[in-house]
Design a protein around this motif. Sequence first.
Motif, PDB file in Angstrom:
ATOM      1  N   SER A 176       0.798  -1.222  -0.162  1.00 53.55           N
ATOM      2  CA  SER A 176      -0.048  -0.052   0.029  1.00 53.55           C
ATOM      3  C   SER A 176       0.804   1.436   0.003  1.00 53.55           C
ATOM      4  CB  SER A 176      -0.904  -0.034   1.152  1.00 53.55           C
ATOM      5  OG  SER A 176      -0.165  -0.097   2.695  1.00 53.55           O
ATOM      6  N   LYS A 177       2.106   1.136   0.639  1.00 50.59           N
ATOM      7  CA  LYS A 177       2.793   2.479   0.740  1.00 50.59           C
ATOM      8  C   LYS A 177       4.204   2.580  -0.105  1.00 50.59           C
ATOM      9  CE  LYS A 177       1.152   3.624   5.334  1.00 50.59           C
ATOM     10  NZ  LYS A 177       1.462   3.908   6.572  1.00 50.59           N
ATOM     11  N   LYS A 178       4.554   1.072  -0.496  1.00 49.34           N
ATOM     12  CA  LYS A 178       5.927   1.070  -1.099  1.00 49.34           C
ATOM     13  C   LYS A 178       6.054   0.061  -1.994  1.00 49.34           C
ATOM     14  CE  LYS A 178       7.928  -0.936   3.104  1.00 49.34           C
ATOM     15  NZ  LYS A 178       9.043  -0.888   4.250  1.00 49.34           N
ATOM     16  N   ILE A 179       7.000   0.015  -2.879  1.00 49.49           N
ATOM     17  CA  ILE A 179       7.199  -1.203  -3.869  1.00 49.49           C
ATOM     18  C   ILE A 179       8.526  -1.893  -3.085  1.00 49.49           C
ATOM     19  CG2 ILE A 179       7.724  -1.901  -5.929  1.00 49.49           C
ATOM     20  CD1 ILE A 179       6.034   0.390  -6.982  1.00 49.49           C
ATOM     21  N   PHE A 180       8.442  -3.120  -3.052  1.00 53.78           N
ATOM     22  CA  PHE A 180       9.693  -3.998  -2.437  1.00 53.78           C
ATOM     23  C   PHE A 180      10.198  -4.424  -3.910  1.00 53.78           C
ATOM     24  CE2 PHE A 180       6.979  -4.598   1.129  1.00 53.78           C
ATOM     25  CZ  PHE A 180       7.892  -4.308   2.224  1.00 53.78           C
ATOM     26  N   VAL A 181      11.771  -4.009  -3.902  1.00 55.87           N
ATOM     27  CA  VAL A 181      12.515  -4.261  -5.227  1.00 55.87           C
ATOM     28  C   VAL A 181      13.388  -5.363  -4.661  1.00 55.87           C
ATOM     29  CG1 VAL A 181      14.027  -3.639  -6.982  1.00 55.87           C
ATOM     30  CG2 VAL A 181      12.400  -1.909  -5.989  1.00 55.87           C
ATOM     31  N   ILE A 182      12.941  -6.655  -5.001  1.00 51.28           N
ATOM     32  CA  ILE A 182      13.682  -7.926  -4.721  1.00 51.28           C
ATOM     33  C   ILE A 182      14.724  -8.156  -5.663  1.00 51.28           C
ATOM     34  CG2 ILE A 182      13.364 -10.348  -4.126  1.00 51.28           C
ATOM     35  CD1 ILE A 182      10.355  -9.525  -3.429  1.00 51.28           C
ATOM     36  N   LEU A 183      15.904  -8.466  -5.158  1.00 53.29           N
ATOM     37  CA  LEU A 183      17.195  -8.353  -5.981  1.00 53.29           C
ATOM     38  C   LEU A 183      17.716  -9.654  -5.970  1.00 53.29           C
ATOM     39  CD1 LEU A 183      19.017  -5.103  -4.866  1.00 53.29           C
ATOM     40  CD2 LEU A 183      17.553  -5.513  -6.830  1.00 53.29           C
ATOM     41  N   ASP A 184      18.638 -10.025  -6.677  1.00 52.07           N
ATOM     42  CA  ASP A 184      19.339 -11.336  -6.731  1.00 52.07           C
ATOM     43  C   ASP A 184      20.476 -11.261  -5.924  1.00 52.07           C
ATOM     44  OD1 ASP A 184      20.981 -10.060  -8.263  1.00 52.07           O
ATOM     45  OD2 ASP A 184      21.039 -11.739 -10.057  1.00 52.07           O
ATOM     46  N   ALA A 185      21.102 -10.033  -5.283  1.00 52.83           N
ATOM     47  CA  ALA A 185      21.854  -9.911  -4.455  1.00 52.83           C
ATOM     48  C   ALA A 185      21.466 -10.016  -3.030  1.00 52.83           C
ATOM     49  CB  ALA A 185      22.789  -8.723  -4.667  1.00 52.83           C
ATOM     50  N   GLY A 186      21.937 -10.469  -2.071  1.00 47.37           N
ATOM     51  CA  GLY A 186      21.454 -10.435  -0.543  1.00 47.37           C
ATOM     52  C   GLY A 186      22.595 -10.207   0.454  1.00 47.37           C
ATOM     53  N   MET A 187      22.145 -10.222   1.541  1.00 52.27           N
ATOM     54  CA  MET A 187      22.988  -9.797   2.648  1.00 52.27           C
ATOM     55  C   MET A 187      24.159 -10.713   2.977  1.00 52.27           C
ATOM     56  SD  MET A 187      20.623 -11.290   5.765  1.00 52.27           S
ATOM     57  CE  MET A 187      21.704 -11.125   6.999  1.00 52.27           C
ATOM     58  N   ASN A 188      24.203 -11.999   2.109  1.00 58.07           N
ATOM     59  CA  ASN A 188      25.299 -12.672   2.081  1.00 58.07           C
ATOM     60  C   ASN A 188      26.548 -12.024   1.222  1.00 58.07           C
ATOM     61  OD1 ASN A 188      23.497 -13.738  -0.302  1.00 58.07           O
ATOM     62  ND2 ASN A 188      25.522 -14.938  -0.431  1.00 58.07           N
ATOM     63  N   SER A 215       7.536   4.886  -3.060  1.00 57.02           N
ATOM     64  CA  SER A 215       9.192   4.632  -2.529  1.00 57.02           C
ATOM     65  C   SER A 215       9.525   3.320  -2.810  1.00 57.02           C
ATOM     66  CB  SER A 215       9.396   4.977  -1.357  1.00 57.02           C
ATOM     67  OG  SER A 215       8.703   4.201  -0.463  1.00 57.02           O
ATOM     68  N   TYR A 216      10.655   3.095  -3.325  1.00 57.54           N
ATOM     69  CA  TYR A 216      11.402   1.605  -3.643  1.00 57.54           C
ATOM     70  C   TYR A 216      12.218   1.241  -2.379  1.00 57.54           C
ATOM     71  CZ  TYR A 216      10.712   1.685  -8.653  1.00 57.54           C
ATOM     72  OH  TYR A 216       9.941   1.360  -9.892  1.00 57.54           O
ATOM     73  N   GLU A 217      11.847   0.025  -1.795  1.00 62.19           N
ATOM     74  CA  GLU A 217      12.783  -0.621  -0.973  1.00 62.19           C
ATOM     75  C   GLU A 217      13.488  -1.771  -1.524  1.00 62.19           C
ATOM     76  OE1 GLU A 217      12.020  -2.805   3.431  1.00 62.19           O
ATOM     77  OE2 GLU A 217      11.539  -0.669   3.527  1.00 62.19           O
ATOM     78  N   PHE A 218      14.671  -1.691  -1.481  1.00 62.94           N
ATOM     79  CA  PHE A 218      15.566  -2.681  -2.181  1.00 62.94           C
ATOM     80  C   PHE A 218      15.965  -3.825  -1.174  1.00 62.94           C
ATOM     81  CE2 PHE A 218      16.068   1.167  -4.812  1.00 62.94           C
ATOM     82  CZ  PHE A 218      16.176   0.697  -6.088  1.00 62.94           C
ATOM     83  N   VAL A 219      15.383  -4.869  -1.415  1.00 63.98           N
ATOM     84  CA  VAL A 219      15.796  -6.012  -0.410  1.00 63.98           C
ATOM     85  C   VAL A 219      16.342  -7.230  -1.272  1.00 63.98           C
ATOM     86  CG1 VAL A 219      13.911  -5.297   1.080  1.00 63.98           C
ATOM     87  CG2 VAL A 219      13.303  -6.782  -0.910  1.00 63.98           C
ATOM     88  N   GLY A 220      16.759  -8.013  -0.350  1.00 63.61           N
ATOM     89  CA  GLY A 220      17.431  -9.443  -0.884  1.00 63.61           C
ATOM     90  C   GLY A 220      16.388 -10.445  -0.853  1.00 63.61           C
ATOM     91  N   PRO A 221      16.650 -11.656  -1.288  1.00 65.09           N
ATOM     92  CA  PRO A 221      15.926 -12.614  -1.326  1.00 65.09           C
ATOM     93  C   PRO A 221      16.057 -13.656  -0.179  1.00 65.09           C
ATOM     94  CG  PRO A 221      17.499 -13.335  -2.682  1.00 65.09           C
ATOM     95  CD  PRO A 221      17.981 -11.971  -2.343  1.00 65.09           C
ATOM     96  N   ILE A 222      16.682 -13.182   0.781  1.00 63.35           N
ATOM     97  CA  ILE A 222      17.186 -13.987   1.944  1.00 63.35           C
ATOM     98  C   ILE A 222      15.817 -13.925   3.220  1.00 63.35           C
ATOM     99  CG2 ILE A 222      18.488 -14.442   3.969  1.00 63.35           C
ATOM    100  CD1 ILE A 222      20.768 -13.752   2.212  1.00 63.35           C
TER     101      ILE A 222
END
Length: 289
Positions: A176-188, A215-222
């Motif tokens: 509702s408030k943002k878009i999660f941009v799920i990347l192939d890079a993660g915290m590892n 707004s975009y929130e860039f996150v990993g897949p972990i």
Amino acid sequence: MLLINSESESEIKIIEKIAKKKNVVVNIGIRLNPNTDANTLKQISTGKKENKFGVDEKTFLKLVSILRTSKNIKLKCLSVHIGSQITDHKPYEKMLKAVDKIINKAKFNFEYIDLGGGMGISYEKNQKKLNYKKYKSAIEKFLRRNNSKLIFEPGRSIIGNTAILISRVIYLKESSKKIFVILDAGMNDMMRPALYGAKHQILPAFKNKKKSKKSYEFVGPICETTDKFLSVSNFNKLKERDLIFISDVGAYGSSLSSNYNIRPKPSEILINKSKVTILKKRQKLEDII
């Protein structure tokens, strides 16, 4: 090897025990905790009295006195390091005053003074930069009072801005408030944001004139809540399969990476003008299982 920097009285006792057994003389330094706030992220502050690093003034003076008569240890160095990603010269000035004070009290001629590192780089736009001229001036004043050779550990300030992490957008998930941009890079692959709450600029590989309304929130897949890189508004509109660049990962990027969640590490590529060299090949799953 120049010397061993020691962190505690117990460590020095072990070094002396081994040196005695092998009938050798070992050059060491003692790390002083100068109780100086580096004004940086609390997770990378190393010079305050509540931090685990080094010894306090009382212990330092005691060890200097003990080591004057040691047959197997030669005290060569006073070492300090107050933290990382420092962008203000004032903590360094306070550190030098603390070191100067302890040298006068110890009445000991240290061949080396290791001032550590911690010199910061710009991770964000308009971020304050360290005033090297003022730091240099403080060092010159210190050297006029102390005839010692200086050691520095400038790592991040040299390589921090030399690397980027290239990642691909796997999914765009709208809330509702943002878009999660799920990347192939993660915290590892890049641990600093999850470990320290550090922020790295993210850039689109290809710019366009369209901006995302949310707004975009860039996150990993972990499967970890802390597996996220950055939240940003008015970013170039992205679509799945687009590439993005995570900036300034030259320091504590590859060195903190892991195979957490059984994730193969990415390849590492060196680009020097027109020459491209593969430093490390991309891992395959069978390499780590």
